[in-house]
Design a protein around this motif. Structure first.
Motif, PDB file in Angstrom:
ATOM      1  N   ALA A 158     -28.255   3.996 -14.115  1.00  0.00           N
ATOM      2  CA  ALA A 158     -27.257   3.133 -13.257  1.00  0.00           C
ATOM      3  C   ALA A 158     -26.764   2.194 -14.107  1.00  0.00           C
ATOM      4  O   ALA A 158     -25.172   1.787 -13.496  1.00  0.00           O
ATOM      5  N   ASN A 159     -26.673   2.171 -15.025  1.00  0.00           N
ATOM      6  CA  ASN A 159     -25.582   1.307 -16.151  1.00  0.00           C
ATOM      7  C   ASN A 159     -24.626   1.659 -16.031  1.00  0.00           C
ATOM      8  O   ASN A 159     -23.425   1.708 -17.062  1.00  0.00           O
ATOM      9  N   SER A 160     -24.318   3.134 -16.237  1.00  0.00           N
ATOM     10  CA  SER A 160     -23.247   4.059 -16.202  1.00  0.00           C
ATOM     11  C   SER A 160     -22.327   3.817 -14.782  1.00  0.00           C
ATOM     12  O   SER A 160     -21.197   4.613 -15.378  1.00  0.00           O
ATOM     13  N   ILE A 161     -22.367   3.907 -14.345  1.00  0.00           N
ATOM     14  CA  ILE A 161     -21.449   3.388 -12.783  1.00  0.00           C
ATOM     15  C   ILE A 161     -20.647   1.928 -13.225  1.00  0.00           C
ATOM     16  O   ILE A 161     -21.180   0.890 -13.773  1.00  0.00           O
ATOM     17  N   ILE A 162     -19.477   1.844 -13.246  1.00  0.00           N
ATOM     18  CA  ILE A 162     -18.601   0.967 -13.985  1.00  0.00           C
ATOM     19  C   ILE A 162     -17.547   1.226 -12.702  1.00  0.00           C
ATOM     20  O   ILE A 162     -17.614   2.187 -12.143  1.00  0.00           O
ATOM     21  N   HIS A 169      -2.668  -1.035  -7.965  1.00  0.00           N
ATOM     22  CA  HIS A 169      -3.442  -1.499  -6.592  1.00  0.00           C
ATOM     23  C   HIS A 169      -4.208  -1.044  -6.629  1.00  0.00           C
ATOM     24  O   HIS A 169      -5.492  -0.011  -5.605  1.00  0.00           O
ATOM     25  N   PHE A 170      -5.715   0.085  -7.765  1.00  0.00           N
ATOM     26  CA  PHE A 170      -5.890   1.056  -7.254  1.00  0.00           C
ATOM     27  C   PHE A 170      -7.297   0.991  -8.318  1.00  0.00           C
ATOM     28  O   PHE A 170      -6.669   0.564  -9.109  1.00  0.00           O
ATOM     29  N   TYR A 171      -8.632   1.010  -7.591  1.00  0.00           N
ATOM     30  CA  TYR A 171      -9.599   0.764  -8.341  1.00  0.00           C
ATOM     31  C   TYR A 171     -10.214   1.917  -8.324  1.00  0.00           C
ATOM     32  O   TYR A 171     -10.871   2.566  -7.109  1.00  0.00           O
ATOM     33  N   ILE A 172     -11.080   2.548  -9.577  1.00  0.00           N
ATOM     34  CA  ILE A 172     -12.194   3.539  -9.641  1.00  0.00           C
ATOM     35  C   ILE A 172     -13.840   3.101  -9.413  1.00  0.00           C
ATOM     36  O   ILE A 172     -13.629   2.769 -10.571  1.00  0.00           O
ATOM     37  N   CYS A 173     -14.650   3.318  -9.122  1.00  0.00           N
ATOM     38  CA  CYS A 173     -16.383   3.123  -8.998  1.00  0.00           C
ATOM     39  C   CYS A 173     -16.746   4.697  -9.887  1.00  0.00           C
ATOM     40  O   CYS A 173     -16.368   5.319  -8.572  1.00  0.00           O
ATOM     41  N   CYS A 194     -23.241   2.486  -6.344  1.00  0.00           N
ATOM     42  CA  CYS A 194     -21.334   2.982  -7.019  1.00  0.00           C
ATOM     43  C   CYS A 194     -21.142   1.979  -5.187  1.00  0.00           C
ATOM     44  O   CYS A 194     -20.413   1.174  -5.798  1.00  0.00           O
ATOM     45  N   ALA A 195     -22.194   2.442  -4.370  1.00  0.00           N
ATOM     46  CA  ALA A 195     -21.263   0.667  -2.811  1.00  0.00           C
ATOM     47  C   ALA A 195     -21.139  -0.098  -2.658  1.00  0.00           C
ATOM     48  O   ALA A 195     -20.202  -0.329  -2.918  1.00  0.00           O
ATOM     49  N   ALA A 196     -21.977  -0.901  -4.256  1.00  0.00           N
ATOM     50  CA  ALA A 196     -22.143  -2.352  -3.738  1.00  0.00           C
ATOM     51  C   ALA A 196     -20.802  -2.664  -5.379  1.00  0.00           C
ATOM     52  O   ALA A 196     -19.899  -2.973  -4.788  1.00  0.00           O
TER      53      ALA A 196
END
Lengths: 212, 64
Positions: A158-162, A169-173, A194-196
């Protein structure tokens, strides 16, 4: 037990988040596009946080294959996700102003459909649909904040999700790599991480904290 | 040289389409920003890259 009043619920949120942050959350409007593993979790986080206006959009119905990770109940099988999630969100946050649209988003209708939302969450499952929504919002609604999710399949750490800020204006998770097309399954906890990330970035944007 | 996703490439004079093909990215699964501005999909073929450009290619994968 009786449902608390609007004032009682607002006060409880103020006590936890602070007066100033709660004022910002209550006046924000957020669209959640796609109500699967990402979107159903994102919408629930935002409803619990006291976001004032939620706009939930999906064309699909609840299927038994969704229950391993999406926030639906077995008795909701066959219902439209926009209706089923609306009912759940209303139980969590009865005074939240929720607009639901049972619709398949396309380039043609996105600008008009999402024009009243401050922040847009991309929560689709198919890669080409994610790209379509992101490209359309960046091109046609450049003043909106956009938070997208890409790469949460499988059981890697789970630590690889950033969360990454791509542009103003654009973010990606996500981890950017784990693809269901490679035969990886979708596991509840990792999708929820990822949702969080997406929901929390939305809350930070509302708080006017734009860094990741 | 120009920068794509933080790495330097010698792709001066190539179009966005040619750069994507060279890097192995499918056009239907990406969003492309050139110097912080989105490149519309219908301009991938006509947008030429120059020395010092910063290209950000976001590649989407399935799952949600």
């Amino acid at each position: 037990m009786a449902v608390p009043t609007r004032e009682e619920m607002y006060h409880a949120l103020e006590e936890r988040h602070g007066v100033e942050l709660q004022r910002k959350l209550a006046s924000a409007g957020v669209a959640v596009c796609g109500l699967g593993g990402l979107g159903s979790n994102i919408a629930i986080h935002l409803a619990r946080a006291g976001v004032g206006r939620l706009h939930i959009l999906d064309f699909d119905r609840v299927d038994i294959s969704n229950l391993n990770r999406q926030q639906y109940f077995p008795e909701q099988l066959g219902e439209y996700k926009s209706d089923a999630l609306y009912d759940t969100l209303k139980r969590i946050a009865p005074y939240c102003d929720i607009r639901r649209d049972c619709v398949k988003l396309t380039e043609d209708i996105i600008p008009e459909l999402l024009c009243n939302d401050d922040i847009i969450c991309e929560a689709f499952d198919k890669a080409d649909q994610k790209a379509m929504l992101v490209n359309t919002v960046l091109e046609k609604l450049p003043d909106k904040y956009l938070v997208s999710g890409s790469g949460m399949a499988g059981i890697s750490s789970a630590n690889s999700i950033i969360t990454r800020r791509v542009s103003r204006h654009f973010y990606i998770c996500g981890d950017s790599e784990s693809d269901v097309a490679d035969g990886l399954g979708l596991v509840s906890a990792r999708v929820a991480v990822c949702a969080a990330h997406e929901a929390h970035m939305v809350i930070r944007i509302i708080a006017e904290e734009y860094d990741v | 040289m120009l920068t794509i996703n933080g790495r330097e490439y010698d792709l001066n004079g190539k179009t966005v389409s040619e750069a994507l093909a060279e890097l192995g990215y499918g056009e239907q699964r990406v969003a492309v920003e050139l110097n912080e501005s989105i490149v519309p999909k219908d301009q991938y073929n006509s947008t030429v890259l120059y020395e010092g450009d910063h290209l950000e290619v976001v590649r989407f994968v399935g799952g949600g």
